[in-house]
Design a protein around this motif. Sequence first.
Motif, short mmCIF file in Angstrom:
data_model
loop_
_atom_site.label_atom_id
_atom_site.label_comp_id
_atom_site.label_asym_id
_atom_site.label_seq_id
_atom_site.Cartn_x
_atom_site.Cartn_y
_atom_site.Cartn_z
N ASN A 103 -60.89 -5.00 39.33
CA ASN A 103 -60.04 -5.64 40.31
C ASN A 103 -59.06 -6.66 39.73
O ASN A 103 -58.42 -7.37 40.47
CB ASN A 103 -60.89 -6.31 41.39
N ALA A 104 -58.96 -6.75 38.41
CA ALA A 104 -58.05 -7.71 37.80
C ALA A 104 -57.50 -7.16 36.49
O ALA A 104 -58.08 -6.27 35.88
CB ALA A 104 -58.77 -9.03 37.55
N VAL A 105 -56.37 -7.73 36.09
CA VAL A 105 -55.73 -7.37 34.83
C VAL A 105 -55.92 -8.55 33.88
O VAL A 105 -55.65 -9.70 34.26
CB VAL A 105 -54.23 -7.10 35.02
N THR A 106 -56.37 -8.29 32.67
CA THR A 106 -56.52 -9.34 31.67
C THR A 106 -55.14 -9.72 31.16
O THR A 106 -54.38 -8.85 30.74
CB THR A 106 -57.40 -8.87 30.50
N ILE A 107 -54.82 -11.01 31.21
CA ILE A 107 -53.50 -11.46 30.80
C ILE A 107 -53.47 -11.86 29.34
O ILE A 107 -52.51 -11.58 28.64
CB ILE A 107 -53.06 -12.68 31.67
N GLY A 108 -54.53 -12.48 28.86
CA GLY A 108 -54.49 -13.04 27.51
C GLY A 108 -53.83 -14.41 27.60
O GLY A 108 -54.33 -15.30 28.27
N GLU A 109 -52.67 -14.56 27.00
CA GLU A 109 -51.92 -15.81 27.09
C GLU A 109 -51.12 -15.81 28.39
O GLU A 109 -50.63 -14.78 28.83
CB GLU A 109 -50.96 -15.96 25.91
N GLY A 115 -44.39 -10.22 32.13
CA GLY A 115 -44.32 -8.84 31.67
C GLY A 115 -45.35 -7.95 32.35
O GLY A 115 -45.07 -6.80 32.70
N ILE A 116 -46.53 -8.49 32.57
CA ILE A 116 -47.59 -7.73 33.26
C ILE A 116 -47.20 -7.49 34.71
O ILE A 116 -47.41 -6.40 35.25
CB ILE A 116 -48.94 -8.46 33.13
N ILE A 117 -46.61 -8.50 35.35
CA ILE A 117 -46.17 -8.33 36.74
C ILE A 117 -45.08 -7.27 36.81
O ILE A 117 -45.05 -6.46 37.75
CB ILE A 117 -45.72 -9.68 37.34
N ASP A 118 -44.17 -7.23 35.82
CA ASP A 118 -43.14 -6.17 35.80
C ASP A 118 -43.77 -4.78 35.74
O ASP A 118 -43.32 -3.86 36.42
CB ASP A 118 -42.20 -6.36 34.61
N LYS A 119 -44.82 -4.64 34.94
CA LYS A 119 -45.51 -3.35 34.85
C LYS A 119 -46.19 -3.00 36.16
O LYS A 119 -46.20 -1.83 36.57
CB LYS A 119 -46.52 -3.37 33.71
N LEU A 120 -46.77 -4.00 36.84
CA LEU A 120 -47.39 -3.74 38.14
C LEU A 120 -46.34 -3.32 39.17
O LEU A 120 -46.60 -2.44 40.00
CB LEU A 120 -48.14 -4.98 38.62
N ILE A 121 -45.15 -3.93 39.13
CA ILE A 121 -44.07 -3.54 40.04
C ILE A 121 -43.68 -2.08 39.80
O ILE A 121 -43.49 -1.31 40.76
CB ILE A 121 -42.86 -4.48 39.89
#
Length: 148
Positions: A103-109, A115-121
Motif C-alpha cells: 500500500n505504499a511506495v518506498t521513497i528513500g530520500e 519524481g515518484i509522484i510523476d511516475k504515479l501520475i
Amino acid sequence: MSILKSLKLTNAKPVRSSDNPVERARDKVISALVEQKAMAEAKIAGQHFAPTHMVWRKGADGQRVQVEAPKRLRAGWFTDASGQFFFGLRYAGKTIEFAKDKNAVTIGEFANLPGIIDKLIEAVRAGELDDQFAQASAERGSMLRKAN
C-alpha cells in the motif's frame, strides 16, 4: 442596422466534464497528486505551501458570500519507526493498494518524491490503478448506503 447582425454568431457547446466514472476518478487522483507534488517541492525548497479555494460563508450582514479560504491537505508521505520515507495514495477514503498487500511506495530520500509522484501520475493516466479506484469507490458507496 440590427445589433445582432453586428455580432459574430455561431453554434457552440460548453465543454463538459466526462460522464465516464473511470475518467472522473483518474482526473480527481491526478489533481490530488499534482497538489502533493507541489507540497513536496515546497517542503524541499524550504517554503510554505498554502493552497486556497473558494468557499461560501456568511458575511457580516448575514448574506452568503464567496471567500477564499486555505485548503486543508494531508501529506501523502509518512515515515516509519526507522525514519524511512514512504508515499501512500488514498481515494474514496481508502488507502489504495498498488499490488497485493503493498500500500505504499518506498521513497528513500525525500528529494526523490516529486519524481515518484510523476511516475504515479503516468500510471494513473495509463489506467493501471482503475480497478483499485473502482473497488474503493464501491466500498465507499456501500458504506454510505448503510448509514442512511
